[in-house]
Design a protein around this motif. Sequence first.
Motif, PDB file in Angstrom:
ATOM      1  N   THR A   1       0.846  -1.185   0.000  1.00  0.00           N
ATOM      2  CA  THR A   1       0.000   0.000   0.000  1.00  0.00           C
ATOM      3  C   THR A   1       0.887   1.242   0.000  1.00  0.00           C
ATOM      4  O   THR A   1       2.031   1.197   0.456  1.00  0.00           O
ATOM      5  N   LYS A   2       0.349   2.335  -0.505  1.00  0.00           N
ATOM      6  CA  LYS A   2       1.113   3.590  -0.562  1.00  0.00           C
ATOM      7  C   LYS A   2       1.419   4.146   0.830  1.00  0.00           C
ATOM      8  O   LYS A   2       2.359   4.912   0.989  1.00  0.00           O
TER       9      LYS A   2
ATOM     10  N   GLY B   1      17.419  -1.247  10.716  1.00  0.00           N
ATOM     11  CA  GLY B   1      17.337  -0.178   9.717  1.00  0.00           C
ATOM     12  C   GLY B   1      16.351   0.922  10.038  1.00  0.00           C
ATOM     13  O   GLY B   1      16.376   1.980   9.420  1.00  0.00           O
ATOM     14  N   GLY B   2      15.451   0.688  11.002  1.00  0.00           N
ATOM     15  CA  GLY B   2      14.484   1.702  11.376  1.00  0.00           C
ATOM     16  C   GLY B   2      13.191   1.602  10.584  1.00  0.00           C
ATOM     17  O   GLY B   2      12.859   0.553  10.029  1.00  0.00           O
ATOM     18  N   LEU B   3      12.492   2.708  10.517  1.00  0.00           N
ATOM     19  CA  LEU B   3      11.194   2.786   9.855  1.00  0.00           C
ATOM     20  C   LEU B   3      11.349   3.382   8.461  1.00  0.00           C
ATOM     21  O   LEU B   3      12.024   4.390   8.282  1.00  0.00           O
ATOM     22  N   ALA B   4      10.717   2.745   7.478  1.00  0.00           N
ATOM     23  CA  ALA B   4      10.721   3.252   6.099  1.00  0.00           C
ATOM     24  C   ALA B   4       9.294   3.267   5.575  1.00  0.00           C
ATOM     25  O   ALA B   4       8.476   2.423   5.939  1.00  0.00           O
ATOM     26  N   GLY B   5       9.004   4.229   4.722  1.00  0.00           N
ATOM     27  CA  GLY B   5       7.720   4.297   4.042  1.00  0.00           C
ATOM     28  C   GLY B   5       7.794   3.613   2.688  1.00  0.00           C
ATOM     29  O   GLY B   5       8.791   2.945   2.352  1.00  0.00           O
ATOM     30  N   TYR B   6       6.770   3.802   1.899  1.00  0.00           N
ATOM     31  CA  TYR B   6       6.662   3.145   0.592  1.00  0.00           C
ATOM     32  C   TYR B   6       7.836   3.489  -0.325  1.00  0.00           C
ATOM     33  O   TYR B   6       8.499   2.590  -0.856  1.00  0.00           O
TER      34      TYR B   6
ATOM     35  N   ILE C   1       1.372  -7.435   7.627  1.00  0.00           N
ATOM     36  CA  ILE C   1      -0.036  -7.128   7.825  1.00  0.00           C
ATOM     37  C   ILE C   1      -0.623  -6.944   6.430  1.00  0.00           C
ATOM     38  O   ILE C   1      -0.265  -6.012   5.703  1.00  0.00           O
ATOM     39  N   TRP C   2      -1.476  -7.880   6.029  1.00  0.00           N
ATOM     40  CA  TRP C   2      -2.103  -7.876   4.712  1.00  0.00           C
ATOM     41  C   TRP C   2      -3.454  -7.180   4.806  1.00  0.00           C
ATOM     42  O   TRP C   2      -4.249  -7.473   5.694  1.00  0.00           O
ATOM     43  N   LYS C   3      -3.698  -6.262   3.892  1.00  0.00           N
ATOM     44  CA  LYS C   3      -4.964  -5.529   3.835  1.00  0.00           C
ATOM     45  C   LYS C   3      -5.739  -5.996   2.608  1.00  0.00           C
ATOM     46  O   LYS C   3      -5.189  -6.037   1.501  1.00  0.00           O
TER      47      LYS C   3
ATOM     48  N   ILE D   1       0.183  -5.567   1.251  1.00  0.00           N
ATOM     49  CA  ILE D   1       0.843  -5.453   2.552  1.00  0.00           C
ATOM     50  C   ILE D   1       0.881  -3.982   2.951  1.00  0.00           C
ATOM     51  O   ILE D   1       1.401  -3.152   2.215  1.00  0.00           O
ATOM     52  N   SER D   2       0.350  -3.703   4.146  1.00  0.00           N
ATOM     53  CA  SER D   2       0.348  -2.323   4.645  1.00  0.00           C
ATOM     54  C   SER D   2       1.409  -2.095   5.718  1.00  0.00           C
ATOM     55  O   SER D   2       1.826  -0.954   5.924  1.00  0.00           O
ATOM     56  N   ARG D   3       1.812  -3.150   6.403  1.00  0.00           N
ATOM     57  CA  ARG D   3       2.835  -3.043   7.432  1.00  0.00           C
ATOM     58  C   ARG D   3       3.747  -4.257   7.352  1.00  0.00           C
ATOM     59  O   ARG D   3       3.299  -5.372   7.116  1.00  0.00           O
ATOM     60  N   VAL D   4       5.042  -3.997   7.569  1.00  0.00           N
ATOM     61  CA  VAL D   4       6.038  -5.054   7.627  1.00  0.00           C
ATOM     62  C   VAL D   4       6.850  -4.850   8.892  1.00  0.00           C
ATOM     63  O   VAL D   4       7.233  -3.714   9.210  1.00  0.00           O
TER      64      VAL D   4
END
Length: 120
Positions: A24-25, A34-39, A102-104, A112-115
Amino acid sequence: MERDSTLFSAANSGDIDKLKTFFTKDLEFFHDTGGLAGYEETVDNFLKVAKNYAYTRRILVPGTVEVYPVKDYGAIQSGVHQFCRLENGVLTHCGTFKFVHIWKHTDEGWMISRVVSYGH
């Protein structure tokens, strides 16, 4: 989960265009080191791996996947995977790590919206 096997195939072949369709976007990718990354950052990371580490293969460890439904959203998938080097047709130098996806369930299908990737 057929969609997951297609995800592994796209990652292992370096098919970034296909790989992008799994997320997801508003993706949040949490990596313990590595921390948090967005799309966009996640796609950039996939591009770097495909370009610089094309020998890397993601392999699901058999028997480790668990999937649980999430009411009115989708599903939680957890498991163990390995990242290995493919050298002369042989997998070597494998590291074993844990993941949560986390599959939406969207109008476009399962995404996948969250990994969460950890144990590195």
